[in-house]
Design a protein around this motif. Structure first.
Motif, PDB file in Angstrom:
ATOM      1  N   TYR A   1      10.667  -8.111 -31.360  1.00  0.00           N
ATOM      2  CA  TYR A   1      10.752  -6.664 -31.579  1.00  0.00           C
ATOM      3  C   TYR A   1       9.374  -6.061 -31.851  1.00  0.00           C
ATOM      4  O   TYR A   1       8.600  -6.570 -32.661  1.00  0.00           O
ATOM      5  N   ASP A   2       9.054  -4.981 -31.140  1.00  0.00           N
ATOM      6  CA  ASP A   2       7.808  -4.233 -31.340  1.00  0.00           C
ATOM      7  C   ASP A   2       6.544  -5.049 -31.088  1.00  0.00           C
ATOM      8  O   ASP A   2       5.501  -4.787 -31.708  1.00  0.00           O
TER       9      ASP A   2
ATOM     10  N   ASP B   1       3.944  -4.917 -29.101  1.00  0.00           N
ATOM     11  CA  ASP B   1       3.422  -3.904 -28.184  1.00  0.00           C
ATOM     12  C   ASP B   1       2.486  -4.455 -27.116  1.00  0.00           C
ATOM     13  O   ASP B   1       2.395  -3.893 -26.019  1.00  0.00           O
ATOM     14  N   ALA B   2       1.771  -5.536 -27.396  1.00  0.00           N
ATOM     15  CA  ALA B   2       0.779  -6.051 -26.450  1.00  0.00           C
ATOM     16  C   ALA B   2       1.382  -7.004 -25.417  1.00  0.00           C
ATOM     17  O   ALA B   2       0.727  -7.341 -24.427  1.00  0.00           O
ATOM     18  N   LEU B   3       2.604  -7.424 -25.618  1.00  0.00           N
ATOM     19  CA  LEU B   3       3.252  -8.375 -24.703  1.00  0.00           C
ATOM     20  C   LEU B   3       3.502  -7.707 -23.352  1.00  0.00           C
ATOM     21  O   LEU B   3       4.103  -6.630 -23.290  1.00  0.00           O
ATOM     22  N   GLU B   4       3.036  -8.352 -22.260  1.00  0.00           N
ATOM     23  CA  GLU B   4       3.124  -7.721 -20.938  1.00  0.00           C
ATOM     24  C   GLU B   4       4.163  -8.351 -20.023  1.00  0.00           C
ATOM     25  O   GLU B   4       4.791  -7.648 -19.230  1.00  0.00           O
ATOM     26  N   THR B   5       4.322  -9.660 -20.073  1.00  0.00           N
ATOM     27  CA  THR B   5       5.293 -10.326 -19.199  1.00  0.00           C
ATOM     28  C   THR B   5       6.075 -11.365 -19.984  1.00  0.00           C
ATOM     29  O   THR B   5       5.565 -11.944 -20.950  1.00  0.00           O
ATOM     30  N   VAL B   6       7.292 -11.599 -19.525  1.00  0.00           N
ATOM     31  CA  VAL B   6       8.107 -12.640 -20.139  1.00  0.00           C
ATOM     32  C   VAL B   6       9.029 -13.231 -19.082  1.00  0.00           C
ATOM     33  O   VAL B   6       9.611 -12.503 -18.270  1.00  0.00           O
ATOM     34  N   VAL B   7       9.099 -14.559 -19.066  1.00  0.00           N
ATOM     35  CA  VAL B   7      10.005 -15.281 -18.169  1.00  0.00           C
ATOM     36  C   VAL B   7      10.962 -16.083 -19.042  1.00  0.00           C
ATOM     37  O   VAL B   7      10.532 -16.919 -19.843  1.00  0.00           O
TER      38      VAL B   7
ATOM     39  N   THR C   1       2.098  -7.321 -33.164  1.00  0.00           N
ATOM     40  CA  THR C   1       1.603  -6.298 -32.243  1.00  0.00           C
ATOM     41  C   THR C   1       0.449  -6.770 -31.365  1.00  0.00           C
ATOM     42  O   THR C   1       0.154  -6.134 -30.351  1.00  0.00           O
ATOM     43  N   ASP C   2      -0.220  -7.862 -31.717  1.00  0.00           N
ATOM     44  CA  ASP C   2      -1.334  -8.366 -30.906  1.00  0.00           C
ATOM     45  C   ASP C   2      -0.920  -9.522 -29.994  1.00  0.00           C
ATOM     46  O   ASP C   2      -1.768 -10.065 -29.270  1.00  0.00           O
ATOM     47  N   LEU C   3       0.347  -9.900 -30.021  1.00  0.00           N
ATOM     48  CA  LEU C   3       0.823 -10.994 -29.171  1.00  0.00           C
ATOM     49  C   LEU C   3       0.833 -10.529 -27.716  1.00  0.00           C
ATOM     50  O   LEU C   3       1.639  -9.687 -27.327  1.00  0.00           O
ATOM     51  N   ALA C   4      -0.085 -11.076 -26.900  1.00  0.00           N
ATOM     52  CA  ALA C   4      -0.255 -10.601 -25.525  1.00  0.00           C
ATOM     53  C   ALA C   4       0.534 -11.414 -24.509  1.00  0.00           C
ATOM     54  O   ALA C   4       0.857 -10.913 -23.427  1.00  0.00           O
ATOM     55  N   SER C   5       0.843 -12.674 -24.806  1.00  0.00           N
ATOM     56  CA  SER C   5       1.595 -13.498 -23.855  1.00  0.00           C
ATOM     57  C   SER C   5       2.394 -14.547 -24.610  1.00  0.00           C
ATOM     58  O   SER C   5       2.034 -14.944 -25.725  1.00  0.00           O
ATOM     59  N   VAL C   6       3.463 -14.983 -23.965  1.00  0.00           N
ATOM     60  CA  VAL C   6       4.298 -16.015 -24.561  1.00  0.00           C
ATOM     61  C   VAL C   6       4.917 -16.840 -23.437  1.00  0.00           C
ATOM     62  O   VAL C   6       5.313 -16.287 -22.401  1.00  0.00           O
ATOM     63  N   THR C   7       4.955 -18.149 -23.628  1.00  0.00           N
ATOM     64  CA  THR C   7       5.594 -19.041 -22.663  1.00  0.00           C
ATOM     65  C   THR C   7       6.824 -19.644 -23.322  1.00  0.00           C
ATOM     66  O   THR C   7       6.711 -20.394 -24.299  1.00  0.00           O
TER      67      THR C   7
ATOM     68  N   CYS D   1       8.892  -2.958 -27.125  1.00  0.00           N
ATOM     69  CA  CYS D   1       7.683  -3.594 -26.582  1.00  0.00           C
ATOM     70  C   CYS D   1       7.081  -2.648 -25.544  1.00  0.00           C
ATOM     71  O   CYS D   1       7.336  -2.773 -24.334  1.00  0.00           O
ATOM     72  N   ASP D   2       6.285  -1.708 -26.008  1.00  0.00           N
ATOM     73  CA  ASP D   2       5.772  -0.641 -25.149  1.00  0.00           C
ATOM     74  C   ASP D   2       4.947  -1.150 -23.972  1.00  0.00           C
ATOM     75  O   ASP D   2       4.902  -0.515 -22.921  1.00  0.00           O
ATOM     76  N   GLY D   3       4.267  -2.282 -24.146  1.00  0.00           N
ATOM     77  CA  GLY D   3       3.388  -2.778 -23.090  1.00  0.00           C
ATOM     78  C   GLY D   3       4.058  -3.723 -22.110  1.00  0.00           C
ATOM     79  O   GLY D   3       3.439  -4.140 -21.128  1.00  0.00           O
ATOM     80  N   LEU D   4       5.319  -4.060 -22.336  1.00  0.00           N
ATOM     81  CA  LEU D   4       6.015  -5.016 -21.468  1.00  0.00           C
ATOM     82  C   LEU D   4       6.233  -4.405 -20.084  1.00  0.00           C
ATOM     83  O   LEU D   4       6.858  -3.353 -19.947  1.00  0.00           O
ATOM     84  N   LYS D   5       5.718  -5.097 -19.050  1.00  0.00           N
ATOM     85  CA  LYS D   5       5.804  -4.580 -17.685  1.00  0.00           C
ATOM     86  C   LYS D   5       6.791  -5.350 -16.813  1.00  0.00           C
ATOM     87  O   LYS D   5       7.335  -4.801 -15.857  1.00  0.00           O
TER      88      LYS D   5
END
Length: 317
Positions: A31-32, A34-40, A11-17, A56-60
């Motif tokens: 899954y879930d 929540d802090a992840l905002e972007t993904v490519v 839930t605290d994972l904010a970014s991933v490359t 992922c509620d925070g995914l924009k």
């Protein structure tokens, strides 16, 4: 590869490359988060499982750079903050619940390669308006488009669905998703059927104007999926109350411009006779060349002219 459940509920994972060369992502991988905002997602990806970014509620923003043909079920379901998603260019279907309840999603470019939209695929996407669906779609699953989320989904007629696909049109009819003015003759959408709609329909039939899909649906008052002189006659009856459908009279033959597909071209037509509005205050000047000369009027109060009498002189006699 990234295996199933690899980062599930981080839930605290904010970014991933995700690295180039990644070939697969397993079920529930993020899954879930929540802090992840972007993904490519890199072009090298060959497969993606189900529920990968579900919840992922925070995914924009999510972008597929490759040409995947399939995305797993429920991939972005419940991503309520998602506003931008770029789908793979060769995608063939929107799978079961793939974008379910993405209520912040306002635009979606569905690739022309998509032929199937499976059940609940876009249900709950209440901000996706208009929803443009490729004409090549041949199958639409239960509650796939134009429905709310939840255990008892309801049709959402506020969403404008734009498509010439027969499957989509049939789905809209069967699920009461047609626009409120469908078939009522209100071509210009001003809330009433009037002389303006008659004029617009006349221009469309003689190919002097084009219709959007919504206008074409409104103009098809007899529901035969064509817009022609029959619809014009019925609209005139509504407006003027003068048209009576005589069963002994032959049905008017439709014109060439009788399909429901919206047109964009404005073909050249022969000039038509000008129609003069009888309600206009403009005066029509008489044709001076055709007026007859007015007869001279003699005032009876004036004495009639007398003829001059010349008396000859003696010299002239």
């Amino acid at each position: 590869k990234i295996g199933a459940y690899a980062f599930c509920k981080c839930t605290d994972l904010a970014s991933v490359t995700l690295p180039e060369g990644l070939s697969g992502i397993g079920n529930y991988a993020f899954y879930d988060c929540d802090a992840l905002e972007t993904v490519v997602i890199p072009a090298s990806l060959q497969s993606i499982g189900g529920y990968v970014f579900c919840g992922c509620d925070g995914l924009k923003s999510a972008t597929f750079e490759g040409e995947l043909e399939n995305i797993g079920i429920w991939t972005f379901a419940g991503c309520t903050s998602l506003t931008d998603v770029t789908l793979p260019s060769n995608l063939t279907s929107l799978t079961n619940h793939v974008l379910y309840n993405c209520k912040s999603l306002e635009t979606l470019n569905i690739p022309e390669s998509v032929t199937k939209i499976e059940q609940y695929a876009l249900a709950g996407c209440s901000s996706l308006n208009p929803l443009v669906i490729p004409d090549g779609v041949t199958k639409v699953g239960d509650y796939a488009i134009g429905y709310s989320e939840g255990a008892n989904p309801a049709p959402d007629t506020n969403i404008e669905i734009v498509s010439n696909s027969t499957a989509v049109q049939d789905f809209m009819k069967e699920n009461n998703l047609l626009p409120d003015n469908s078939g009522n003759g209100d071509v210009n959408g001003d809330g009433e059927t009037s002389l303006l709609d008659v004029i617009a329909l006349q221009k469309y039939i003689v190919k002097q104007a084009s219709f959007t899909q919504e206008q074409a649906l409104a103009a098809d008052v007899n529901g035969d999926e064509k817009v022609n002189v029959i619809d014009l006659a019925i609209v005139k009856q509504k407006v003027f109350g003068t048209y009576i459908n005589n069963p002994d009279e032959p049905t008017p033959e439709p014109t060439e411009n009788d399909d429901l597909e919206p047109t964009t071209d404005m073909p050249e037509t022969e000039p038509t006779e000008e129609i003069v509005d009888p309600t206009s205050n403009d005066k029509i000047p008489p044709n001076e060349d055709e007026t007859e000369p007015a007869e001279e009027v003699i005032d009876p109060t004036e004495p009639a002219p007398t003829e001059e009498i010349i008396v000859p002189t003696d010299a002239e006699v």
